[in-house]
Design a protein around this motif. Sequence first.
Motif, PDB file in Angstrom:
ATOM      1  N   ALA A  86      37.770  41.003  93.662  1.00 51.28           N
ATOM      2  CA  ALA A  86      37.703  41.645  94.977  1.00 51.28           C
ATOM      3  C   ALA A  86      39.124  41.891  95.486  1.00 51.28           C
ATOM      4  N   ASN A  87      39.464  43.150  95.692  1.00 50.66           N
ATOM      5  CA  ASN A  87      40.807  43.515  96.134  1.00 50.66           C
ATOM      6  C   ASN A  87      40.806  43.993  97.580  1.00 50.66           C
ATOM      7  N   ALA A 105      37.455  46.280 100.166  1.00 51.02           N
ATOM      8  CA  ALA A 105      36.943  47.095  99.072  1.00 51.02           C
ATOM      9  C   ALA A 105      35.626  47.741  99.472  1.00 51.02           C
ATOM     10  N   ALA A 106      35.390  48.939  98.937  1.00 59.65           N
ATOM     11  CA  ALA A 106      34.138  49.643  99.211  1.00 59.65           C
ATOM     12  C   ALA A 106      32.981  48.874  98.603  1.00 59.65           C
ATOM     13  N   ASP A 110      26.617  50.880  97.744  1.00 59.10           N
ATOM     14  CA  ASP A 110      26.340  52.048  98.584  1.00 59.10           C
ATOM     15  C   ASP A 110      27.595  52.912  98.668  1.00 59.10           C
ATOM     16  N   PRO A 111      28.001  53.519  97.546  1.00 62.32           N
ATOM     17  CA  PRO A 111      29.249  54.288  97.531  1.00 62.32           C
ATOM     18  C   PRO A 111      29.246  55.473  98.483  1.00 62.32           C
ATOM     19  N   ALA A 112      28.074  56.070  98.719  1.00 65.31           N
ATOM     20  CA  ALA A 112      28.017  57.214  99.625  1.00 65.31           C
ATOM     21  C   ALA A 112      28.406  56.801 101.042  1.00 65.31           C
ATOM     22  N   ALA A 113      27.880  55.654 101.476  1.00 68.10           N
ATOM     23  CA  ALA A 113      28.212  55.159 102.813  1.00 68.10           C
ATOM     24  C   ALA A 113      29.681  54.791 102.899  1.00 68.10           C
ATOM     25  N   ALA A 114      30.206  54.192 101.826  1.00 67.79           N
ATOM     26  CA  ALA A 114      31.618  53.808 101.823  1.00 67.79           C
ATOM     27  C   ALA A 114      32.510  55.046 101.890  1.00 67.79           C
ATOM     28  N   ALA A 115      32.122  56.109 101.180  1.00 66.82           N
ATOM     29  CA  ALA A 115      32.913  57.344 101.182  1.00 66.82           C
ATOM     30  C   ALA A 115      32.857  58.042 102.534  1.00 66.82           C
ATOM     31  N   ALA A 116      31.707  57.925 103.212  1.00 68.60           N
ATOM     32  CA  ALA A 116      31.540  58.584 104.511  1.00 68.60           C
ATOM     33  C   ALA A 116      32.345  57.895 105.604  1.00 68.60           C
ATOM     34  N   ALA A 117      32.544  56.590 105.465  1.00 66.69           N
ATOM     35  CA  ALA A 117      33.298  55.834 106.477  1.00 66.69           C
ATOM     36  C   ALA A 117      34.269  54.895 105.769  1.00 66.69           C
ATOM     37  N   VAL A 148      34.851  42.465 104.939  1.00 69.53           N
ATOM     38  CA  VAL A 148      33.651  42.142 104.170  1.00 69.53           C
ATOM     39  C   VAL A 148      33.926  42.433 102.695  1.00 69.53           C
ATOM     40  N   PRO A 149      33.737  41.459 101.821  1.00 67.77           N
ATOM     41  CA  PRO A 149      34.023  41.668 100.399  1.00 67.77           C
ATOM     42  C   PRO A 149      32.943  42.491  99.715  1.00 67.77           C
ATOM     43  N   PRO A 150      33.220  43.007  98.522  1.00 69.67           N
ATOM     44  CA  PRO A 150      32.189  43.704  97.751  1.00 69.67           C
ATOM     45  C   PRO A 150      31.000  42.778  97.512  1.00 69.67           C
ATOM     46  N   GLU A 151      29.808  43.333  97.573  1.00 75.44           N
ATOM     47  CA  GLU A 151      28.595  42.511  97.469  1.00 75.44           C
ATOM     48  C   GLU A 151      28.515  41.769  96.146  1.00 75.44           C
TER      49      GLU A 151
END
Length: 202
Positions: A86-87, A105-106, A110-117, A148-151
């Motif tokens: 986790a970076n 980290a995104a 849910d990469p779409a949500a991460a990309a949107a915000a 919040v770290p990556p899940e």
Amino acid sequence: MDGDVTGPFTILLPTDEAWEEFLTAEGLNETAIEELFALDSADAAAAQWVVSLGIRPLVFYHFINVTVTTGNLTNGQVLPSYLPDANISVLLDPANPGNITFVGAANETDPAAAAAAPNTNAAATLFADIPVIGHPDILMNVVDKVLVPPEAAFNATVEALFVSDLEELAAEQEGDDAEDPADADSEGDDGGAPADADSDGA
């Protein structure tokens, strides 16, 4: 990931308000958690352990595995956290590089949500490069959010802590059993009492 942790580290320290905001968003209450950890009973201990399984990975994520002053950070720099896999990224304000934001980290689930915000999971630096007395290889930065770290990294660490805690508990139990004086006290009770001198013939 044991309790005896030494540097080098750069610690991101969320404010009390940041923790309150985070816990509230997660449907928790900071006061209730504090009261829970003040209780002393078997049921409370079990609940405290469950809560700590979730809190410890969050804390690990706010420890960066290098000592770096904010003046040496670069825009887009990726920093490794104490939480495995986790970076944390660095975001500098082009107009004012002194405005430093650490970006979590995104969430790969849910990469779409991460990309949107992309900057939703971001913490701005309030106070930087605070030394820790007696630890020259540790610096602290006070930040305004909990990252919040990556899940996947979070879940893997919770699982590892769960196993580690159970192994430690089992080892402690074995140690207690080995030191139990009950068996030792029972040994020698019949320790060959001396024959009654009066029974010797005169």
